[in-house]
Design a protein around this motif. Structure first.
Motif, PDB file in Angstrom:
ATOM      1  N   TYR A   1      30.994 -11.868 -15.269  1.00 11.99           N
ATOM      2  CA  TYR A   1      32.029 -10.970 -14.742  1.00 11.99           C
ATOM      3  C   TYR A   1      31.657 -10.412 -13.368  1.00 11.99           C
ATOM      4  CZ  TYR A   1      34.031 -11.007 -19.447  1.00 11.99           C
ATOM      5  OH  TYR A   1      34.598 -11.390 -20.641  1.00 11.99           O
ATOM      6  N   GLY A   2      30.821 -11.125 -12.629  1.00 11.07           N
ATOM      7  CA  GLY A   2      30.359 -10.633 -11.337  1.00 11.07           C
ATOM      8  C   GLY A   2      31.477 -10.309 -10.366  1.00 11.07           C
ATOM      9  N   ARG A   3      32.593 -11.023 -10.457  1.00 11.65           N
ATOM     10  CA  ARG A   3      33.682 -10.803  -9.502  1.00 11.65           C
ATOM     11  C   ARG A   3      34.476  -9.533  -9.787  1.00 11.65           C
ATOM     12  NH1 ARG A   3      36.226 -16.786  -8.164  1.00 11.65           N
ATOM     13  NH2 ARG A   3      34.395 -17.573  -7.054  1.00 11.65           N
ATOM     14  N   ASP A   4      34.154  -8.839 -10.878  1.00 14.32           N
ATOM     15  CA  ASP A   4      34.784  -7.539 -11.105  1.00 14.32           C
ATOM     16  C   ASP A   4      34.542  -6.603  -9.927  1.00 14.32           C
ATOM     17  OD1 ASP A   4      36.013  -8.003 -13.488  1.00 14.32           O
ATOM     18  OD2 ASP A   4      34.909  -6.511 -14.636  1.00 14.32           O
ATOM     19  N   ARG A   5      33.378  -6.714  -9.308  1.00 14.96           N
ATOM     20  CA  ARG A   5      33.070  -5.855  -8.155  1.00 14.96           C
ATOM     21  C   ARG A   5      33.982  -6.185  -6.977  1.00 14.96           C
ATOM     22  NH1 ARG A   5      26.589  -6.085  -7.746  1.00 14.96           N
ATOM     23  NH2 ARG A   5      26.947  -4.834  -5.857  1.00 14.96           N
ATOM     24  N   TYR A   6      34.351  -7.450  -6.826  1.00 18.60           N
ATOM     25  CA  TYR A   6      35.291  -7.831  -5.780  1.00 18.60           C
ATOM     26  C   TYR A   6      36.696  -7.327  -6.103  1.00 18.60           C
ATOM     27  CZ  TYR A   6      31.610 -11.089  -4.311  1.00 18.60           C
ATOM     28  OH  TYR A   6      30.427 -11.637  -3.889  1.00 18.60           O
TER      29      TYR A   6
ATOM     30  N   LYS B   1      39.979  -9.776  -0.296  1.00 21.24           N
ATOM     31  CA  LYS B   1      40.732 -10.924  -0.816  1.00 21.24           C
ATOM     32  C   LYS B   1      39.915 -12.200  -0.641  1.00 21.24           C
ATOM     33  CE  LYS B   1      44.871 -13.695   0.124  1.00 21.24           C
ATOM     34  NZ  LYS B   1      44.200 -14.825   0.803  1.00 21.24           N
ATOM     35  N   SER B   2      39.273 -12.339   0.519  1.00 23.52           N
ATOM     36  CA  SER B   2      38.458 -13.520   0.771  1.00 23.52           C
ATOM     37  C   SER B   2      37.312 -13.627  -0.233  1.00 23.52           C
ATOM     38  CB  SER B   2      37.906 -13.469   2.199  1.00 23.52           C
ATOM     39  OG  SER B   2      37.104 -14.599   2.479  1.00 23.52           O
ATOM     40  N   LEU B   3      36.666 -12.495  -0.534  1.00 19.97           N
ATOM     41  CA  LEU B   3      35.582 -12.497  -1.519  1.00 19.97           C
ATOM     42  C   LEU B   3      36.120 -12.787  -2.914  1.00 19.97           C
ATOM     43  CD1 LEU B   3      33.519  -9.392  -0.317  1.00 19.97           C
ATOM     44  CD2 LEU B   3      32.771 -11.772  -0.263  1.00 19.97           C
ATOM     45  N   LEU B   4      37.276 -12.229  -3.219  1.00 18.57           N
ATOM     46  CA  LEU B   4      37.837 -12.374  -4.565  1.00 18.57           C
ATOM     47  C   LEU B   4      38.195 -13.815  -4.889  1.00 18.57           C
ATOM     48  CD1 LEU B   4      38.708 -10.821  -7.099  1.00 18.57           C
ATOM     49  CD2 LEU B   4      40.935 -10.458  -6.024  1.00 18.57           C
ATOM     50  N   ILE B   5      38.750 -14.541  -3.913  1.00 13.72           N
ATOM     51  CA  ILE B   5      39.128 -15.927  -4.196  1.00 13.72           C
ATOM     52  C   ILE B   5      37.936 -16.873  -4.080  1.00 13.72           C
ATOM     53  CG2 ILE B   5      41.505 -15.543  -3.457  1.00 13.72           C
ATOM     54  CD1 ILE B   5      40.872 -16.919  -0.853  1.00 13.72           C
ATOM     55  N   GLY B   6      36.822 -16.377  -3.540  1.00 13.60           N
ATOM     56  CA  GLY B   6      35.600 -17.185  -3.544  1.00 13.60           C
ATOM     57  C   GLY B   6      35.102 -17.550  -2.164  1.00 13.60           C
ATOM     58  N   GLU B   7      33.957 -16.984  -1.761  1.00 13.14           N
ATOM     59  CA  GLU B   7      33.316 -17.338  -0.500  1.00 13.14           C
ATOM     60  C   GLU B   7      31.998 -18.049  -0.793  1.00 13.14           C
ATOM     61  OE1 GLU B   7      32.778 -14.210   2.288  1.00 13.14           O
ATOM     62  OE2 GLU B   7      34.923 -13.879   2.582  1.00 13.14           O
ATOM     63  N   GLY B   8      31.617 -18.933   0.111  1.00 18.97           N
ATOM     64  CA  GLY B   8      30.376 -19.669  -0.042  1.00 18.97           C
ATOM     65  C   GLY B   8      29.190 -18.918   0.529  1.00 18.97           C
ATOM     66  N   ALA B   9      28.050 -19.587   0.566  1.00 19.65           N
ATOM     67  CA  ALA B   9      26.845 -18.992   1.116  1.00 19.65           C
ATOM     68  C   ALA B   9      27.039 -18.679   2.599  1.00 19.65           C
ATOM     69  CB  ALA B   9      25.669 -19.948   0.937  1.00 19.65           C
ATOM     70  N   THR B  10      26.299 -17.697   3.085  1.00 23.58           N
ATOM     71  CA  THR B  10      26.343 -17.373   4.509  1.00 23.58           C
ATOM     72  C   THR B  10      25.706 -18.521   5.296  1.00 23.58           C
ATOM     73  OG1 THR B  10      24.196 -16.267   4.483  1.00 23.58           O
ATOM     74  CG2 THR B  10      26.137 -14.929   3.969  1.00 23.58           C
ATOM     75  N   PRO B  11      25.981 -18.623   6.597  1.00 22.57           N
ATOM     76  CA  PRO B  11      25.371 -19.705   7.392  1.00 22.57           C
ATOM     77  C   PRO B  11      23.848 -19.740   7.278  1.00 22.57           C
ATOM     78  CG  PRO B  11      27.120 -18.663   8.644  1.00 22.57           C
ATOM     79  CD  PRO B  11      26.952 -17.849   7.394  1.00 22.57           C
ATOM     80  N   ASP B  12      23.205 -18.586   7.275  1.00 18.32           N
ATOM     81  CA  ASP B  12      21.749 -18.533   7.155  1.00 18.32           C
ATOM     82  C   ASP B  12      21.292 -19.051   5.792  1.00 18.32           C
ATOM     83  OD1 ASP B  12      19.048 -17.652   8.061  1.00 18.32           O
ATOM     84  OD2 ASP B  12      19.252 -16.242   6.396  1.00 18.32           O
ATOM     85  N   GLU B  13      21.978 -18.633   4.744  1.00 18.39           N
ATOM     86  CA  GLU B  13      21.629 -19.099   3.396  1.00 18.39           C
ATOM     87  C   GLU B  13      21.884 -20.592   3.256  1.00 18.39           C
ATOM     88  OE1 GLU B  13      22.619 -15.083   0.760  1.00 18.39           O
ATOM     89  OE2 GLU B  13      24.206 -16.513   1.246  1.00 18.39           O
ATOM     90  N   LEU B  14      22.981 -21.063   3.805  1.00 17.00           N
ATOM     91  CA  LEU B  14      23.313 -22.482   3.711  1.00 17.00           C
ATOM     92  C   LEU B  14      22.252 -23.336   4.399  1.00 17.00           C
ATOM     93  CD1 LEU B  14      25.513 -24.297   2.550  1.00 17.00           C
ATOM     94  CD2 LEU B  14      26.669 -24.208   4.760  1.00 17.00           C
ATOM     95  N   ALA B  15      21.771 -22.874   5.552  1.00 18.37           N
ATOM     96  CA  ALA B  15      20.735 -23.614   6.265  1.00 18.37           C
ATOM     97  C   ALA B  15      19.447 -23.679   5.442  1.00 18.37           C
ATOM     98  CB  ALA B  15      20.464 -22.946   7.613  1.00 18.37           C
ATOM     99  N   LYS B  16      19.091 -22.578   4.793  1.00 12.40           N
ATOM    100  CA  LYS B  16      17.893 -22.565   3.947  1.00 12.40           C
ATOM    101  C   LYS B  16      18.041 -23.512   2.757  1.00 12.40           C
ATOM    102  CE  LYS B  16      16.464 -17.805   4.979  1.00 12.40           C
ATOM    103  NZ  LYS B  16      16.289 -16.441   4.408  1.00 12.40           N
ATOM    104  N   ILE B  17      19.212 -23.509   2.136  1.00 14.52           N
ATOM    105  CA  ILE B  17      19.455 -24.382   0.989  1.00 14.52           C
ATOM    106  C   ILE B  17      19.336 -25.844   1.402  1.00 14.52           C
ATOM    107  CG2 ILE B  17      21.208 -25.146  -0.666  1.00 14.52           C
ATOM    108  CD1 ILE B  17      22.244 -22.231  -0.681  1.00 14.52           C
TER     109      ILE B  17
END
Length: 307
Positions: free
Chosen positions: A72-77, A214-230
């Protein structure tokens, strides 16, 4: 990031706004100032908003079940989005309505000094709340600008409290200007103009928050910095390349990572399993929020089209 920092910021804002709301209502009853009334409703809305943010943090901690396997993590969004809507409807729309009414039919203020004293005290309390939000946000902001933090943060409460407090401080200044100009000129229309200005300010802040939540609620991906690390951690060892990669935040502290990876040809099954386990461990170490990782091994083909 744990919810502790955002909780402290919310509690500071809750205490400040509850006290300010009572003081402003007393000021409105004494003076009849529409700016004071608009600010009173604004503080009541902010107090309610902080309660909703705390509720969102509580409900988001429920365990995953059959109907909600990712929790239920998206409850915060969701509750942050509701807060943005309330700030617009209860704060901005009311202030605009009251401002238009007072500009069309100005009413003389009584005991304006009382309003000034209350507003100055409110500025001090709101400044404390704003300072707390800034202090807690600095721990996770990094090198990005404050605007970049508001746009990129996957923790919704801190941007909400930051913008609310900034709006509250600016609103108090506008209310002081409205009351002050009314006293100096003797024309109560300035009080109505101050109220209109508060409504416009709250509307702008609310729209920004609505768009971001709204953007967070419908689903955002990793930040650019996180994506580069992954990507760096995945494409090492026995992993030859990443064929495609998808990420999405299931909550502020839970990132889903799904990828198809190309392994060295001819690896035994045990080595394939070990390569996947090692890749997952590397990603989790580099990006602690990457709690759910699904990796599909495959052979890289130049004709493969990524979805």
């Amino acid at each position: 990031m744990s919810a502790g920092g955002s909780t402290r910021a919310i509690l500071a804002a809750l205490g400040a706004n509850a006290g300010i709301a009572v003081a402003k209502f007393v000021g409105f009853l004494v003076t009849g100032s529409s700016s004071m009334l608009a600010e009173s409703v604004h503080s009541v809305a902010d107090t309610s908003n902080q309660g909703l943010l705390l509720l969102g943090q509580k409900t988001s901690q429920r365990k995953a079940n059959k109907d909600h396997p990712f929790g239920y993590g998206r409850d915060r969004y969701f509750y942050s989005f509701v807060v943005a809507l309330l700030l617009f409807t209860l704060g901005s729309v009311f202030a605009l309505y009251e401002g238009i009414h007072k500009v069309a039919e100005p009413e003389k203020l009584s005991s304006p000094l009382v309003a000034v004293v209350i507003l100055v005290v409110a500025v001090a309390l709101e400044s404390y709340s704003f300072y707390t939000a800034i202090k807690e946000s600095r721990a996770i902001k990094g090198d990005v600008s404050w605007w970049g933090f508001i746009r990129q943060s996957r923790t919704p409460e801190l941007p909400v409290v930051l913008l609310e407090d900034a709006g509250a401080l600016l609103g108090l200044v506008l209310a002081l200007l409205g009351v002050g100009l009314t006293v100096i000129t003797g024309d109560p229309v300035f009080d109505g103009i101050g109220t209109l200005s508060i409504g416009i300010l709250l509307g702008v802040i609310a729209i920004i928050l609505i768009i971001e939540m709204k953007s967070l609620l419908i689903g955002e991906g990793a930040t650019p910095d996180e994506l580069a690390k992954i990507e760096d951690e995945l494409a090492t060892g026995k992993v030859e390349r990443i064929i495609h990669l998808r990420t999405q935040y299931l909550g502020p502290e839970e990132l889903l990572v799904a990828a198809k990876i190309a392994l060295r040809p001819g690896l035994p099954m045990e080595d394939v399993a070990r390569a996947i386990d090692d890749a997952e461990a590397r990603v989790r170490k580099a990006v602690p929020s990457a709690r759910l990782i699904y990796l599909e091994p495959d052979l890289y083909r130049t004709t493969v089209r990524t979805p």
